[in-house]
Design an enzyme around this catalytic site. Sequence first.
Site, PDB file in Angstrom:
ATOM      1  CG  HIS A   1       7.745   0.551   9.236  1.00  0.00           C
ATOM      2  ND1 HIS A   1       8.202   0.128   8.001  1.00  0.00           N
ATOM      3  CD2 HIS A   1       7.723   1.902   9.180  1.00  0.00           C
ATOM      4  CE1 HIS A   1       8.422   1.185   7.230  1.00  0.00           C
ATOM      5  NE2 HIS A   1       8.151   2.276   7.924  1.00  0.00           N
TER       6      HIS A   1
ATOM      7  CE  LYS B   1       6.568   7.896  -1.116  1.00  0.00           C
ATOM      8  NZ  LYS B   1       6.554   7.974   0.335  1.00  0.00           N
TER       9      LYS B   1
ATOM     10  NE  ARG C   1      13.772   6.881   9.633  1.00  0.00           N
ATOM     11  CZ  ARG C   1      13.657   6.879   8.325  1.00  0.00           C
ATOM     12  NH1 ARG C   1      13.900   5.785   7.650  1.00  0.00           N
ATOM     13  NH2 ARG C   1      13.308   7.957   7.672  1.00  0.00           N
TER      14      ARG C   1
ATOM     15  CB  SER D   1      10.824   1.552   3.041  1.00  0.00           C
ATOM     16  OG  SER D   1      10.073   1.271   4.186  1.00  0.00           O
TER      17      SER D   1
HETATM   18  O1  PNS Z   1       5.735   6.529   5.415  1.00  0.00           O
HETATM   19  P1  PNS Z   1       5.593   7.949   4.933  1.00  0.00           P
HETATM   20  O2  PNS Z   1       5.696   8.010   3.427  1.00  0.00           O
HETATM   21  O3  PNS Z   1       6.537   8.888   5.627  1.00  0.00           O
HETATM   22  O4  PNS Z   1       4.090   8.395   5.347  1.00  0.00           O
HETATM   23  C1  PNS Z   1       3.603   9.659   4.996  1.00  0.00           C
HETATM   24  C2  PNS Z   1       2.077   9.765   5.251  1.00  0.00           C
HETATM   25  C3  PNS Z   1       1.327   8.653   4.544  1.00  0.00           C
HETATM   26  C4  PNS Z   1       1.796   9.699   6.734  1.00  0.00           C
HETATM   27  C5  PNS Z   1       1.645  11.174   4.699  1.00  0.00           C
HETATM   28  O5  PNS Z   1       2.124  11.327   3.398  1.00  0.00           O
HETATM   29  C6  PNS Z   1       0.140  11.368   4.692  1.00  0.00           C
HETATM   30  O6  PNS Z   1      -0.502  11.452   5.723  1.00  0.00           O
HETATM   31  N1  PNS Z   1      -0.448  11.471   3.477  1.00  0.00           N
HETATM   32  C7  PNS Z   1      -1.877  11.663   3.289  1.00  0.00           C
HETATM   33  C8  PNS Z   1      -2.175  13.054   2.727  1.00  0.00           C
HETATM   34  C9  PNS Z   1      -2.304  14.089   3.828  1.00  0.00           C
HETATM   35  O7  PNS Z   1      -3.109  13.970   4.723  1.00  0.00           O
HETATM   36  N2  PNS Z   1      -1.461  15.137   3.759  1.00  0.00           N
HETATM   37  C10 PNS Z   1      -1.510  16.222   4.722  1.00  0.00           C
HETATM   38  C11 PNS Z   1      -0.447  16.100   5.799  1.00  0.00           C
HETATM   39  S1  PNS Z   1       1.054  16.823   5.252  1.00  0.00           S
END
Ligand code: PNS
Length: 162
Positions: free
Chosen positions: A17, A41, A90, A128
Amino acid sequence: MKTCIYPGSFDPITYGHIDIIERASKITDKLIVAVLNNYDKHSLFTVEERLEMIKDSVKDFNNVEVESFEGLLVDYVKSKDAQLIIRGLRAVTDFEYELQMAQTNRELYKDIDTIFLLTNLKYSYVSSSAVKQVASFDGDVSKFVTPFVADKLKRKYNKHIV
Ligand code: PNS
């Protein structure tokens, strides 16, 4: 002024990150690292702990800010007057999920774009989840996270440490 948003769970932040943050900070005026406050989560670290670890990791980058957000990412991006989301890729296995998310976000907000940065090969296997697993068995995580984060992981899994 161009603002980019780098969203994620960051549970916890890894060198992968940090590498994305460093490179993204060079292609934008302002980069906001946005931590999802995901009540649904199951996170190891609270949002406050994750913010603290990210802030410590990015203290040397002067155009990087760290915040948390709730709800839809597109609403947060709009509230920051931004139109660009940064995500790291990745491997090809990340692609399907990332594509779906980027397309969904664009359907929700047509002016939004997602920029994908390829994770540095050095960290392409780091996640992570794997870091947490190694730390939970008291393994050495020094190749994957900063000493500050490694210490937080140690404290989390060895609750007797004060
Ligand atoms: O590090 P991650 O868990 O892959 O990040 C995921 C994240 C936080 C970018 C994604 O879950 C997110 O944007 N969540 C907010 C809810 C949302 O907007 N969902 C619609 C897009 S699918």
